[in-house]
Design a protein around this motif. Structure first.
Motif, PDB file in Angstrom:
ATOM      1  N   GLY A   1       0.866  -1.178   0.000  1.00 34.87           N
ATOM      2  CA  GLY A   1       0.000   0.000   0.000  1.00 34.87           C
ATOM      3  C   GLY A   1       0.898   1.222   0.000  1.00 34.87           C
TER       4      GLY A   1
ATOM      5  N   TYR B   1      -5.399   0.321   1.944  1.00 35.18           N
ATOM      6  CA  TYR B   1      -5.660   1.643   1.388  1.00 35.18           C
ATOM      7  C   TYR B   1      -6.340   2.471   2.466  1.00 35.18           C
ATOM      8  N   LEU B   2      -5.750   3.585   2.845  1.00 33.32           N
ATOM      9  CA  LEU B   2      -6.282   4.432   3.919  1.00 33.32           C
ATOM     10  C   LEU B   2      -6.646   3.618   5.168  1.00 33.32           C
TER      11      LEU B   2
ATOM     12  N   SER C   1      -0.618   4.333   4.336  1.00 33.69           N
ATOM     13  CA  SER C   1      -1.793   3.461   4.298  1.00 33.69           C
ATOM     14  C   SER C   1      -1.980   2.655   5.593  1.00 33.69           C
TER      15      SER C   1
ATOM     16  N   MET D   1      -3.479  10.029  -2.713  1.00 30.30           N
ATOM     17  CA  MET D   1      -4.247   9.473  -1.617  1.00 30.30           C
ATOM     18  C   MET D   1      -4.925  10.616  -0.878  1.00 30.30           C
TER      19      MET D   1
END
Ligand SMILES: Nc1ncnc2c1ncn2[C@@H]1O[C@H](COP(=O)(O)OP(=O)(O)O)[C@@H](O)[C@H]1O
Ligand SMILES: [Mg+2]
Length: 319
Positions: free
Chosen positions: A43, A225-226, A47, A274
């Motif tokens: 990621g 992701y996040l 992340s 992002m």
């Protein structure tokens, strides 16, 4: 032989408060890891990979969820019990110099780690173990008398590995262990980590943004992701048939030397940036960057679900 996984991570979350605002660094992540196996964590920067790795080792407390290591819920252990478990779980950092004292020789640093964990027997036995472990990671015995800053980056990382190894861990979190090294040295360190794993049956959580290396080393891979898992599968499946558009974008953004001209595929930079973790997008967190996003993606958050055997993805259109 027991069939119980070495490590069970169940719905762990971590939130940080930053100037009155809450940042969700890791959101309800779950996985299992068996002895001798490697989980790859990928990621983009930010992340949540390091945060997750640190929670697994209880270097950071979780806000939610549990970490069960060798059948024990780590959050329930006393300081003393935790120290016993800690011996079996080690970490290797991107920058080994930062984690080594500049006032101790390499041999003293390794021996010190053994003394703290109360292993290695008498002083003479410990010294012998230090020499063995230095040799095992490919360092000359003379390196033991050096100070870490006198060594090259690759040798420093070998010291970092030696120090972890001296405690004979069952689980090692490798947090970007090769990112700061020259390419030729990266390959040597990867080979060393793989050889040691086979010899000692250690489990690895291998964090890297080098997807090629993750593919090479991992049995299973998780894409973050996040702070959320967007895809999780056996490594080969994930790289050959990625189901999440973010995973596909990550794979397409790596430079790979084509074997034949028919293999040539365009190199595509990851689109967009992002979003801020303070204000994650509505619906699917990836939707602002996703070429396939629909109205459903903007409003409805896709759950991580099984899309084929042992293959999870959080995308409305994974099939
Ligand atoms: N101690 C901290 N205090 C506040 N925010 C943090 C802290 N550690 C990490 N974060 C934030 O948590 C998110 C995840 O960070 P991190 O786990 O370091 O990601 P990665 O290792 O994938 O680059 C990022 O937004 C980062 O800024
Ligand atoms: Mg990190």
């Amino acid at each position: 032989m027991s069939d119980e996984p070495l490590l069970q991570v169940e719905g762990v979350s971590k939130r940080f408060k930053v100037r009155g605002r809450t940042l969700h660094a890791v959101e309800r992540v779950s996985f299992e890891l068996r002895a001798g196996q490697t989980l790859g964590l990928v990621g983009e920067s930010g992340s949540g990979k390091s945060t997750l790795g640190r929670m697994v080792l209880r270097l950071l407390e979780t806000n939610e969820g549990r970490v069960v290591f060798q059948g024990q819920d780590l959050a329930k252990l006393s300081a003393k019990e935790m120290r016993v478990q800690r011996r079996d779980m080690q970490i290797i950092f991107q920058n080994p110099l930062a984690s080594l004292s500049s006032r101790m020789t390499v041999a003293d640093a390794i021996e010190d780690a053994m003394i703290i964990q109360k292993i290695g027997g008498s002083a003479t036995e410990r010294r012998k173990s230090v020499d063995e472990v230095l040799e095992r990671v490919g360092l000359p015995l003379s390196a033991g008398q050096a100070y870490p800053f006198e060594l090259s980056g690759g040798q420093q990382q070998r010291v970092g590995i030696a120090r972890a190894l001296a405690l004979r861990p069952k689980l090692v979190v490798c947090d970007e262990p090769i990112s700061a090294l020259d390419v030729s040295v990266q390959i040597q360190i990867i080979q060393l980590l793989q050889d040691l794993q086979r010899e000692l049956n250690m489990a690895y959580i291998f964090i890297s943004h080098n997807l090629g290396v993750v593919q090479f080393l991992s049995d299973t891979v998780m894409v973050l992701y996040l702070g959320e898992v967007v895809e999780q599968a056996e490594a080969q499946k994930l790289f050959e048939a990625p189901k999440h558009p973010y995973t596909r974008a990550l794979i397409n953004s790596i430079l790979k030397v084509p074997e034949t001209s028919a293999d040539k595929r365009p190199l595509v930079a990851l689109p967009g940036e992002m979003p801020s973790p303070f204000s994650p997008p509505s619906g699917c967190p990836y939707h602002p960057r996703c070429a396939l996003a629909t109205d459903q993606c903007k409003s409805e958050k896709p759950l991580l679900r099984q899309v084929s055997a042992d293959h999870l993805a959080a995308c409305h259109y994974a099939n």
